[in-house]
Scaffold this motif. Structure first.
Motif, short mmCIF file in Angstrom:
data_model
loop_
_atom_site.label_atom_id
_atom_site.label_comp_id
_atom_site.label_asym_id
_atom_site.label_seq_id
_atom_site.Cartn_x
_atom_site.Cartn_y
_atom_site.Cartn_z
N GLY A 102 0.88 -1.03 -0.11
CA GLY A 102 -0.05 0.07 0.14
C GLY A 102 0.93 1.02 0.13
N SER A 103 0.34 2.47 -0.69
CA SER A 103 1.01 3.64 -0.76
C SER A 103 2.41 3.50 -1.76
CB SER A 103 1.66 3.82 0.37
OG SER A 103 1.28 5.56 0.63
N CYS A 104 2.43 2.18 -2.34
CA CYS A 104 3.71 1.98 -3.17
C CYS A 104 3.30 2.12 -4.77
CB CYS A 104 4.59 1.00 -2.85
SG CYS A 104 5.09 1.40 -1.22
N ALA A 163 12.73 11.71 -6.89
CA ALA A 163 11.67 10.87 -6.27
C ALA A 163 10.82 11.78 -5.62
CB ALA A 163 12.52 10.23 -5.25
N GLY A 164 9.75 10.94 -5.02
CA GLY A 164 8.69 11.76 -4.39
C GLY A 164 9.21 12.65 -3.29
N ALA A 165 9.99 12.08 -2.39
CA ALA A 165 10.34 13.00 -1.17
C ALA A 165 11.08 14.11 -1.77
CB ALA A 165 11.26 12.13 -0.30
N CYS A 268 0.24 19.43 -1.90
CA CYS A 268 -0.62 18.05 -1.74
C CYS A 268 0.28 17.07 -2.21
CB CYS A 268 -1.47 17.93 -2.80
SG CYS A 268 -2.34 16.55 -3.00
N ASP A 269 0.69 15.80 -1.27
CA ASP A 269 1.33 14.78 -1.60
C ASP A 269 0.62 13.90 -2.60
OD1 ASP A 269 2.32 12.21 -1.83
OD2 ASP A 269 3.03 12.41 0.54
N GLY A 270 1.15 13.85 -3.83
CA GLY A 270 0.38 13.10 -4.84
C GLY A 270 0.59 11.81 -5.19
N LEU A 294 6.50 9.42 -10.82
CA LEU A 294 6.34 8.68 -12.04
C LEU A 294 6.48 7.02 -11.87
CD1 LEU A 294 8.22 10.86 -14.55
CD2 LEU A 294 5.93 11.37 -13.69
N HIS A 295 7.07 6.81 -10.84
CA HIS A 295 7.35 5.37 -10.25
C HIS A 295 6.22 4.71 -9.76
CE1 HIS A 295 9.20 8.16 -7.56
NE2 HIS A 295 8.96 7.08 -6.55
N LYS A 296 5.37 5.47 -9.45
CA LYS A 296 4.07 4.90 -9.02
C LYS A 296 3.01 4.86 -9.97
CE LYS A 296 5.19 5.74 -4.09
NZ LYS A 296 4.93 6.50 -2.84
N THR A 297 2.69 6.12 -9.90
CA THR A 297 1.20 6.44 -11.12
C THR A 297 1.59 5.92 -12.31
OG1 THR A 297 0.86 8.18 -9.49
CG2 THR A 297 -0.32 8.05 -11.55
C1 LIG Z 1 5.96 6.97 -1.77
C2 LIG Z 1 5.29 7.87 -0.94
C3 LIG Z 1 6.09 9.03 -0.72
C4 LIG Z 1 7.61 9.14 -0.97
O1 LIG Z 1 8.10 8.82 -2.36
P1 LIG Z 1 9.33 8.42 -3.09
O2 LIG Z 1 9.38 8.35 -4.39
O3 LIG Z 1 9.50 7.10 -2.24
O4 LIG Z 1 10.54 9.35 -2.26
C5 LIG Z 1 5.41 10.16 -0.19
N1 LIG Z 1 4.31 10.04 0.47
C6 LIG Z 1 3.50 9.05 0.33
C7 LIG Z 1 2.09 9.06 0.69
C8 LIG Z 1 3.97 7.66 -0.46
O5 LIG Z 1 3.20 6.86 -0.66
#
Ligand SMILES: *Cc1c(COP(=O)(O)O)cnc(C)c1O
Length: 523
Positions: A102-104, A163-165, A268-270, A294-297
């Protein structure tokens, strides 16, 4: 004797016991081969390669040449090959089976993405090449930027975060720059207690104080709780939507309004955008900055498989502060602006996030995913991701305990707590380890923190109904076994992996990252 499917008798003997402590002479378990580290495998004093004796030559390094051993293991090509292939076979991946973290958003990485990314015009270019020699690459970045802004209804974009972070950091630095440009000294960032740890970490890294906003029972944040936490010091709020419990933030529009009235910005954390792509434009909700993963969605590889990529879209108010490099339209062509001083338009970039332009190889893959789906396909992918999560929710609700109760539908991920394991001696961790024995990668456990013994399951749209049904069957069997008081297999799980329960805390706190000849063999 046993019967095969056609009812014929066969001579295949069935094992008489499933003793899991069965030891083999070699230490291997069937074709799972025990693998030492490279340096224990090869002798550093020898070489696996035959080199001809060097002809006499004169050193030109003026006494700086290396005289002692390199210290590399002396292995031949086949030995080296086997080492790395065996290690790779110990890896579980999205190409191996369902990966419901989840969340990944561990979705399938389409091979078409790989094919396009390997086209010489994309693969063989260098970031230091003059822009005039790579107009196609710049067009691709511009096209990706267009899709991402269109999907979110936002006005500007920074593609470069890795990356997301890193995207969070970029968005929050743009927010800080916007405050500084106004002479504002606001120094507090609101973060719900259900947030991913990267949110408070990001805000703290650039000097903000964190003020926690309590989440409701269902993990959402209300206007009332934001109002309670809001004062003149608040510079921004960081919200995830859908939140980390897989629930859409229903009061998000009013929260955005409140935040803006207080002179603050809305980050917003997307990371969960896969649930709403093509359905909701975050710009319409009042968002000022949002990263994508991009590595998730957008299906680019992650985990061990590839680098992340976290572009950030910005609202009109934050657009001037976007970092370098940025794309600018000049006449008919598009240019990547590397220095604010050679740009005619208005721009006050806060700096740069990376050397060069970000993860170009991921841009090619993400754009391929988008274009091969089309906007209607992206919408359907989101709908299917949500449908799959709700299929799991409905199928498992009688056997496991839903964190937010029976009548909550979820978005792209479904959250269970450990109430169904009450009085069983089995913990969330034991349950997850038992899934490994059954051939399933566990879901995310103990996150979000607001739910006791959380198990966050995200199937993604990639999974077929057959694969979901198999997963459901195993989850039900495990839940029943735990409730029947058969705790032993859980406490000993995983039984069939090359290593069993590792000291994960020890590995994180005291990692051994270098081998030296005096080290004892790592076990
Ligand atoms: C994965 C995730 C992040 C961080 O993204 P990374 O690409 O791993 O740095 C931040 N917030 C949420 C809710 C996530 O699921």
């Amino acid at each position: 004797m046993s019967m095969n499917k056609q009812g014929r008798k066969t001579d295949i003997k069935q094992p008489t016991s499933d003793r899991d402590d069965a030891k083999t002479h070699s230490g291997n378990r069937a074709l799972q081969i025990e693998e030492p580290i490279l340096f224990d495998l090869g002798d550093t004093q020898t070489t696996g390669v035959d080199f001809a004796e060097l002809a006499p030559f004169e050193h030109r390094l003026n006494g700086m040449e290396r005289l002692d051993d390199f210290g590399l293991a002396g292995l031949s090509e086949p030995e080296t090959m086997r080492h790395y292939v065996r290690l790779s076979q110990k890896n579980y991946s999205i190409d191996t089976g369902i990966y419901p973290l989840g969340s990944c958003t561990m979705k399938h990485n389409p091979r078409l993405n790989e094919k396009i990314a390997r086209l010489p015009g994309f693969m063989d270019i260098h970031p230091l090449q003059p822009q005039s020699t790579v107009p196609g690459a710049i067009d691709l970045m511009s096209e990706l930027a267009h899709w991402l802004m269109e999907l979110t209804g936002m006005k500007a974009i920074a593609l470069s975060p890795k990356a997301g972070a890193h995207g969070e950091l970029c968005g929050m630095m743009a927010i800080k720059a916007a405050h500084e440009a106004k002479g504002s000294t606001k120094n507090v960032v609101l973060v719900p207690d259900s947030a991913h740890g990267t949110n408070p970490a990001t805000a703290a890294l650039i000097g903000y104080k964190i003020r926690s906003v309590p989440a409701q029972e269902d993990g959402t944040v209300t206007v009332a709780s934001v109002k309670e936490a809001l004062d003149d010091d608040v510079a921004a709020i960081m919200l995830t939507n859908p939140n980390t419990g897989g629930v859409f933030e229903r009061e998000i529009v009013e929260i955005a309004k409140l935040i803006h009235e207080a002179g603050a910005y809305f980050y917003c954390d997307g990371a969960n955008f896969t649930a709403i792509a093509g359905k909701v434009k975050p710009g319409d909700l009042g968002v000022d900055a949002m990263h994508f993963n991009l590595h998730k969605t957008f299906s680019t590889p992650h985990g061990g498989g590839g680098p992340g990529s976290g572009p950030v879209v910005l609202s009109k108010r934050l657009a001037p502060f976007a970092p370098l490099p940025f794309l600018a339209k000049e006449g008919e062509s598009i240019r990547l602006v590397e220095n604010a001083s050679d740009h005619a338009g208005e721009a006050s970039p806060f700096g740069r996030m990376t050397a060069f332009h970000g993860q170009f190889g991921m841009y090619t893959r993400a754009l391929t995913y988008m274009m091969s789906h089309g906007s209607d396909g992206l919408k359907q992918a989101s709908e299917d991701a949500v449908l799959n999560a709700n299929y799991l929710r409905a199928s498992l609700s009688d056997y496991m305990s839903l964190a937010f109760g029976e009548d909550h539908i979820c978005m792209h991920e479904v959250l269970f707590d450990d109430a169904f394991l009450k009085d069983t001696d089995v913990t969330t961790l034991d349950f997850a380890k038992a899934m490994i024995d059954e051939g399933f990668h566990p879901m995310t456990v103990y996150f979000p923190l607001i739910v006791h013994g959380a198990m966050l399951v995200e199937p993604t749209e990639s999974e077929s109904k057959a694969s979901l049904d198999q997963f459901i069957e195993v989850m039900i069997a495990l839940a029943k076994r735990a409730k029947q008081g058969d705790a032993e297999p859980f406490l000993n799980a995983p039984r069939f992996t090359p290593r069993r329960r590792l000291d994960e805390t020890g590995a994180a706190r005291k990692p051994i990252l270098r081998w030296s000849p005096d080290d004892e063999t790592l076990t």
